[in-house]
Design a protein around this motif. Structure first.
Motif, PDB file in Angstrom:
ATOM      1  N   GLY A 447       0.808  -1.212   0.000  1.00 55.95           N
ATOM      2  CA  GLY A 447       0.000   0.000   0.000  1.00 55.95           C
ATOM      3  C   GLY A 447       0.842   1.264   0.000  1.00 55.95           C
ATOM      4  O   GLY A 447       0.400   2.312   0.489  1.00 55.95           O
ATOM      5  N   TYR A 448       2.064   1.169  -0.553  1.00 53.66           N
ATOM      6  CA  TYR A 448       2.967   2.321  -0.677  1.00 53.66           C
ATOM      7  C   TYR A 448       3.318   2.925   0.684  1.00 53.66           C
ATOM      8  O   TYR A 448       3.638   4.107   0.770  1.00 53.66           O
ATOM      9  CB  TYR A 448       2.346   3.394  -1.585  1.00 53.66           C
ATOM     10  CG  TYR A 448       2.216   2.974  -3.028  1.00 53.66           C
ATOM     11  CD1 TYR A 448       3.089   3.426  -3.985  1.00 53.66           C
ATOM     12  CD2 TYR A 448       1.194   2.105  -3.439  1.00 53.66           C
ATOM     13  CE1 TYR A 448       2.970   3.042  -5.319  1.00 53.66           C
ATOM     14  CE2 TYR A 448       1.069   1.706  -4.764  1.00 53.66           C
ATOM     15  CZ  TYR A 448       1.962   2.181  -5.695  1.00 53.66           C
ATOM     16  OH  TYR A 448       1.837   1.787  -7.012  1.00 53.66           O
ATOM     17  N   ARG A 449       3.286   2.139   1.736  1.00 49.59           N
ATOM     18  CA  ARG A 449       3.553   2.672   3.072  1.00 49.59           C
ATOM     19  C   ARG A 449       4.911   3.350   3.161  1.00 49.59           C
ATOM     20  O   ARG A 449       5.029   4.487   3.646  1.00 49.59           O
ATOM     21  CB  ARG A 449       3.465   1.554   4.123  1.00 49.59           C
ATOM     22  CG  ARG A 449       3.870   2.029   5.529  1.00 49.59           C
ATOM     23  CD  ARG A 449       3.979   0.886   6.524  1.00 49.59           C
ATOM     24  NE  ARG A 449       4.846  -0.188   6.096  1.00 49.59           N
ATOM     25  CZ  ARG A 449       6.188  -0.140   6.123  1.00 49.59           C
ATOM     26  NH1 ARG A 449       6.803   0.958   6.534  1.00 49.59           N
ATOM     27  NH2 ARG A 449       6.902  -1.175   5.726  1.00 49.59           N
ATOM     28  N   TYR A 450       5.951   2.651   2.719  1.00 49.90           N
ATOM     29  CA  TYR A 450       7.298   3.217   2.808  1.00 49.90           C
ATOM     30  C   TYR A 450       7.406   4.505   2.002  1.00 49.90           C
ATOM     31  O   TYR A 450       7.986   5.501   2.465  1.00 49.90           O
ATOM     32  CB  TYR A 450       8.315   2.184   2.324  1.00 49.90           C
ATOM     33  CG  TYR A 450       9.676   2.746   2.019  1.00 49.90           C
ATOM     34  CD1 TYR A 450      10.545   3.110   3.042  1.00 49.90           C
ATOM     35  CD2 TYR A 450      10.097   2.921   0.701  1.00 49.90           C
ATOM     36  CE1 TYR A 450      11.796   3.634   2.761  1.00 49.90           C
ATOM     37  CE2 TYR A 450      11.351   3.440   0.410  1.00 49.90           C
ATOM     38  CZ  TYR A 450      12.194   3.802   1.439  1.00 49.90           C
ATOM     39  OH  TYR A 450      13.426   4.324   1.149  1.00 49.90           O
ATOM     40  N   TYR A 451       6.853   4.511   0.812  1.00 52.14           N
ATOM     41  CA  TYR A 451       6.914   5.707  -0.035  1.00 52.14           C
ATOM     42  C   TYR A 451       6.205   6.876   0.627  1.00 52.14           C
ATOM     43  O   TYR A 451       6.704   8.004   0.627  1.00 52.14           O
ATOM     44  CB  TYR A 451       6.286   5.393  -1.392  1.00 52.14           C
ATOM     45  CG  TYR A 451       6.428   6.493  -2.419  1.00 52.14           C
ATOM     46  CD1 TYR A 451       7.669   6.780  -2.977  1.00 52.14           C
ATOM     47  CD2 TYR A 451       5.332   7.231  -2.839  1.00 52.14           C
ATOM     48  CE1 TYR A 451       7.804   7.782  -3.928  1.00 52.14           C
ATOM     49  CE2 TYR A 451       5.464   8.235  -3.782  1.00 52.14           C
ATOM     50  CZ  TYR A 451       6.699   8.506  -4.327  1.00 52.14           C
ATOM     51  OH  TYR A 451       6.837   9.501  -5.261  1.00 52.14           O
ATOM     52  N   ARG A 452       5.072   6.615   1.236  1.00 50.83           N
ATOM     53  CA  ARG A 452       4.332   7.680   1.925  1.00 50.83           C
ATOM     54  C   ARG A 452       5.144   8.230   3.089  1.00 50.83           C
ATOM     55  O   ARG A 452       5.196   9.439   3.323  1.00 50.83           O
ATOM     56  CB  ARG A 452       2.992   7.142   2.440  1.00 50.83           C
ATOM     57  CG  ARG A 452       1.954   6.905   1.355  1.00 50.83           C
ATOM     58  CD  ARG A 452       0.634   6.508   1.988  1.00 50.83           C
ATOM     59  NE  ARG A 452       0.506   5.070   2.152  1.00 50.83           N
ATOM     60  CZ  ARG A 452      -0.180   4.479   3.102  1.00 50.83           C
ATOM     61  NH1 ARG A 452      -0.782   5.191   4.038  1.00 50.83           N
ATOM     62  NH2 ARG A 452      -0.277   3.179   3.160  1.00 50.83           N
ATOM     63  N   GLU A 453       5.783   7.334   3.843  1.00 51.60           N
ATOM     64  CA  GLU A 453       6.579   7.778   4.989  1.00 51.60           C
ATOM     65  C   GLU A 453       7.739   8.658   4.534  1.00 51.60           C
ATOM     66  O   GLU A 453       8.070   9.662   5.187  1.00 51.60           O
ATOM     67  CB  GLU A 453       7.096   6.567   5.764  1.00 51.60           C
ATOM     68  CG  GLU A 453       6.003   5.799   6.503  1.00 51.60           C
ATOM     69  CD  GLU A 453       6.513   4.503   7.117  1.00 51.60           C
ATOM     70  OE1 GLU A 453       7.694   4.148   6.849  1.00 51.60           O
ATOM     71  OE2 GLU A 453       5.758   3.847   7.851  1.00 51.60           O
ATOM     72  N   CYS A 454       8.357   8.294   3.421  1.00 54.65           N
ATOM     73  CA  CYS A 454       9.474   9.096   2.904  1.00 54.65           C
ATOM     74  C   CYS A 454       9.003  10.481   2.474  1.00 54.65           C
ATOM     75  O   CYS A 454       9.666  11.490   2.738  1.00 54.65           O
ATOM     76  CB  CYS A 454      10.136   8.380   1.734  1.00 54.65           C
ATOM     77  SG  CYS A 454      10.968   6.841   2.160  1.00 54.65           S
ATOM     78  N   LEU A 455       7.868  10.538   1.794  1.00 55.29           N
ATOM     79  CA  LEU A 455       7.324  11.834   1.387  1.00 55.29           C
ATOM     80  C   LEU A 455       7.004  12.699   2.601  1.00 55.29           C
ATOM     81  O   LEU A 455       7.310  13.902   2.629  1.00 55.29           O
ATOM     82  CB  LEU A 455       6.062  11.639   0.553  1.00 55.29           C
ATOM     83  CG  LEU A 455       6.239  11.117  -0.871  1.00 55.29           C
ATOM     84  CD1 LEU A 455       4.870  10.881  -1.507  1.00 55.29           C
ATOM     85  CD2 LEU A 455       7.049  12.084  -1.729  1.00 55.29           C
ATOM     86  N   ARG A 456       6.391  12.113   3.599  1.00 54.56           N
ATOM     87  CA  ARG A 456       6.000  12.881   4.785  1.00 54.56           C
ATOM     88  C   ARG A 456       7.219  13.435   5.507  1.00 54.56           C
ATOM     89  O   ARG A 456       7.172  14.534   6.056  1.00 54.56           O
ATOM     90  CB  ARG A 456       5.173  11.998   5.723  1.00 54.56           C
ATOM     91  CG  ARG A 456       3.789  11.690   5.193  1.00 54.56           C
ATOM     92  CD  ARG A 456       3.125  10.594   5.991  1.00 54.56           C
ATOM     93  NE  ARG A 456       1.819  10.251   5.418  1.00 54.56           N
ATOM     94  CZ  ARG A 456       1.120   9.179   5.750  1.00 54.56           C
ATOM     95  NH1 ARG A 456       1.598   8.337   6.663  1.00 54.56           N
ATOM     96  NH2 ARG A 456      -0.047   8.936   5.190  1.00 54.56           N
TER      97      ARG A 456
END
Length: 700
Positions: A447-456
């Motif tokens: 669910g793109y969790r890692y990508y979301r965390e990096c963006l945040r």
């Protein structure tokens, strides 16, 4: 043995593009062995061509038996369409469902068939039906879970409900513009041989005073600065934590109360070492970090001696950000082993660390510095906003394969390949960037969790965010291990899902998105940027022609316009042809090619100066300084957002990075020629920035 067409079919079912046109206009076909290697990295059961037929059958069955995509995008205010693949017996079955929203609420939904005739398909002896559902009820923005029930079959998917367009700030009072400089290159009389967060704040204040709206810099993420060592901002240890190298040690509150640390700083030996790194023309990362660490460790020791509000704040930070414990443990383990995680014993290598696997003091150090980085980065954002000049941060494409993110998120990365680029005019053999690419299926299942965390992590502090190599949202060029970049191939991703994440996060943090779309970029990428209201980039150097009447390509709408980037020659290098001499010295050009390049550059100079004179931006003065002012003025009058390279303003020749070189050139190390204090008093800098500010104001 599998027929060639079977291998191509299998590749397509895994979203591979093995045949493509490279940057030289040549049609290329990846060798079968390279295709097999990438397929294996993506989970296909293939070791040789003999396995392709069986893997093709398995993939077809798996796609139909999956039932539903792992991620579904619901664009705001649009009906949600869901495509299902079901056993034939469920062709007419009633479908019920609910959305478990991000906030934990359960929202029942009514699922209607779209009305089109169901599509029936036979796959490996079994019959399936494709049904398209419509959900018309409004779905609140967020990351949800969709659950469907069809008779005895239950399906689930990540559901991203997002605005179709990314965040766009309200109208500015004047046309926005900003100034770019790498943070390590910015230095002041008080900093320790390289720029720090306080220097960036001072740079932002100066830009704001000149009327600018943004300061841009390179990635400031954590790096390996001891053993292992890699100072490149585009090979970070992680995209989740900042680099303590950029801490202003004297701004840490403990410094004012810790007499031991202050005495250390004032000692003759320390001052001598500090003066040495300050006076060097190149950044000595190892030495500077070692000096900072000595003092920071004293400050940490002081903090731990007594109970205090500051110590409680550190504990609260760690509690609020549990992943920082894991990161600190990884860094402490690296320091104990002094080698990369690939060489650790199991289970450490596989992401399992115990308290006795590393030094507790080192673990505490890394907790402490991340807390300090968060404090100083938050202060930096507040200070820049107060002075009307926000941060334009850079989100790198990849991470160091030896770093924390790859170690912790192993399933998301293809370790038997590297990201890169196919051959083009600058790199006729293609490029192998070294870091592992994402495995698209694993990213989707998560669910793109890692990508979301990096963006945040970036958006918490930024006003604007540049997405490096934005084509990566659509496809990535893989170079499988053991093959050259010329033998690589493309792996396509689900771009809509990436855009949904970017759009949703940009609205939540009120951050404008810029997509780095330079080089050979398919038309559909630029079309997608425009549809989703993401700014592209225009580099003036790339649009200089030899026809005086059309010497400069028009600046496209919705772009950030610059003369150059950190990966191109500076203005002065371009204007004098110093970059051609450098490429010849590096054997990237031969003598004949260098002669041709110099002739072309001379024609470009003549056309550019004639064009700028005919359009009224250039008078009789044709010195490089006058050309620079005229060219920037032209961009200022014709662009939506203008970004100026600070070093161009004093006609710097040397680049910050020469792509394709490692030890041959001091990449990512060169300090700016003047200090920040000196820059503030340079007439050439002040005059150009005032001119640009006046033009942008008149355009409003």
């Amino acid at each position: 043995m599998a027929a060639p067409d079977q291998l191509q079919k299998l590749a397509r079912l895994y979203d591979l593009q093995a045949t493509y046109v490279d940057g030289l206009g040549q049609l290329r076909q990846a060798p079968p062995e390279a295709i097999l290697s990438v397929l294996k990295s993506l989970g296909a059961a293939v070791n040789s061509l003999q396995d392709v037929s069986g893997a093709l059958r398995e993939r077809r069955v798996a796609l139909w038996q999956g039932g539903i995509e792992p991620v579904i995008v619901a664009w705001h205010d649009r009906p949600l369409k869901i495509k299902l693949r079901l056993p034939e017996r469920l062709a007419q079955a009633t479908i019920t469902g609910e959305i478990v929203r991000e906030d934990g609420e359960h929202q029942p939904v009514t699922c209607d068939d779209e009305g089109a005739r169901p599509l029936f398909k036979e796959v490996e002896g079994a019959r399936y039906v494709a049904r398209t559902l419509l959900i018309r009820a409004p779905i609140p923005l967020g990351y949800h879970r969709l659950h469907l029930r069809i008779d005895d079959l239950e399906l689930a998917s990540h559901l991203f409900a997002a605005p179709y367009q990314a965040y766009t700030p309200p109208d500015w009072n004047v046309k926005p513009w900003g100034v770019f400089a790498p943070l390590y290159a910015l230095h002041s009389a008080r900093s320790w041989g390289a720029g720090d967060f306080s220097d960036l704040a001072e740079f932002a204040r100066f830009t704001g005073e000149m009327g600018g709206h943004t300061v841009a810099t390179l990635p400031m993420l954590a790096g390996f600065l001891d053993e292992p060592f890699n100072p490149s901002p585009y090979a970070p240890v992680t995209r989740l934590f900042w680099n303590e190298f950029y801490l202003d040690v004297t701004r840490i509150p403990e410094f004012f109360a810790c007499s031991t640390a202050r005495a250390l700083l004032e000692s003759a030996e320390f001052r001598c070492e500090l003066d040495t790194v300050r006076n060097q023309s190149l950044v000595d990362y190892r030495k500077i970090m070692a000096l900072k660490r000595i003092v920071i460790q004293e400050l940490l020791n002081f903090l731990l001696l007594q109970s205090s509000q500051r110590r409680q704040s550190l504990e609260e930070f760690v509690t609020k950000h549990p992943s920082v414990r894991d990161y600190a443990a990884f860094r402490a383990k690296v320091e104990r082993e002094r080698q990369t995680w690939h060489h650790w014993a199991e289970p450490d290598r596989n992401g399992v660390l115990r308290a006795d696997d590393y030094e507790q003091g080192v673990h505490l150090y890394h907790l402490y510095v991340q807390w300090l980085c968060d404090e100083q980065a938050r202060w930096l954002r507040a200070d820049t906003e107060k002075h009307q000049s926000g941060l334009y941060l850079d989100f790198p494409l990849g991470v160091n394969r030896d770093g924390y993110d790859v170690w912790r998120e192993r399933d998301l990365f293809a370790l038997n390949a590297s990201a890169g680029a196919p051959p083009d005019a600058l790199f006729v053999k293609g490029q192998d960037w070294g870091f592992p690419p994402f495995e698209p299926g694993a990213v989707r299942r998560q669910g793109y969790r890692y990508y979301r965390e990096c963006l945040r992590h970036h958006m918490t502090y930024a006003r604007m965010l540049r997405i490096d190599h934005v084509i990566g949202l659509h496809r990535a060029f893989w170079v499988p291990s053991g093959f050259s970049a010329a033998e690589g191939l493309y792996v396509h991703t689900r771009a809509a899902e990436y855009y949904a994440v970017l759009s949703l996060e940009s609205h939540r943090y009120r951050v404008q998105i810029v997509g780095e779309n330079l080089g050979t970029v398919p038309t559909y990428v630029n079309d997608a940027l425009a549809r989703h209201c993401i700014l592209g980039m225009h580099v003036g150097q790339f649009g200089v022609n030899t026809d005086r009447s059309h010497a400069l390509d028009p600046v496209p709408a919705h772009t950030v316009a610059t003369l150059d980037t950190h990966d191109t020659p500076t203005f002065m290098s371009f204007w004098t042809g110093a970059d051609i001499d450098d490429r010849l010295a590096l054997a990237l050009l031969n003598d004949e090619q260098a002669v041709q390049q110099r002739q072309l550059r001379a024609a470009q100079r003549d056309a550019l100066s004639g064009f700028l004179r005919s359009t009224g931006y250039l008078g009789n003065d044709d010195t490089p300084a006058a050309i620079l002012t005229a060219w920037l003025s032209y961009l200022a009058a014709s662009s939506e957002f203008l970004l100026i390279n600070l070093e161009d303003l004093w006609l710097e020749v040397a680049p910050q990075n020469v792509p394709g070189t490692w030890d041959e050139r001091p990449n990512w190390q060169r300090k700016a020629f003047p200090t920040i204090e000196q820059t503030r008093g340079m007439p050439a800098v002040l005059d150009i920035l005032k001119t640009i500010g006046d033009i942008r104001t008149r355009m409003s």
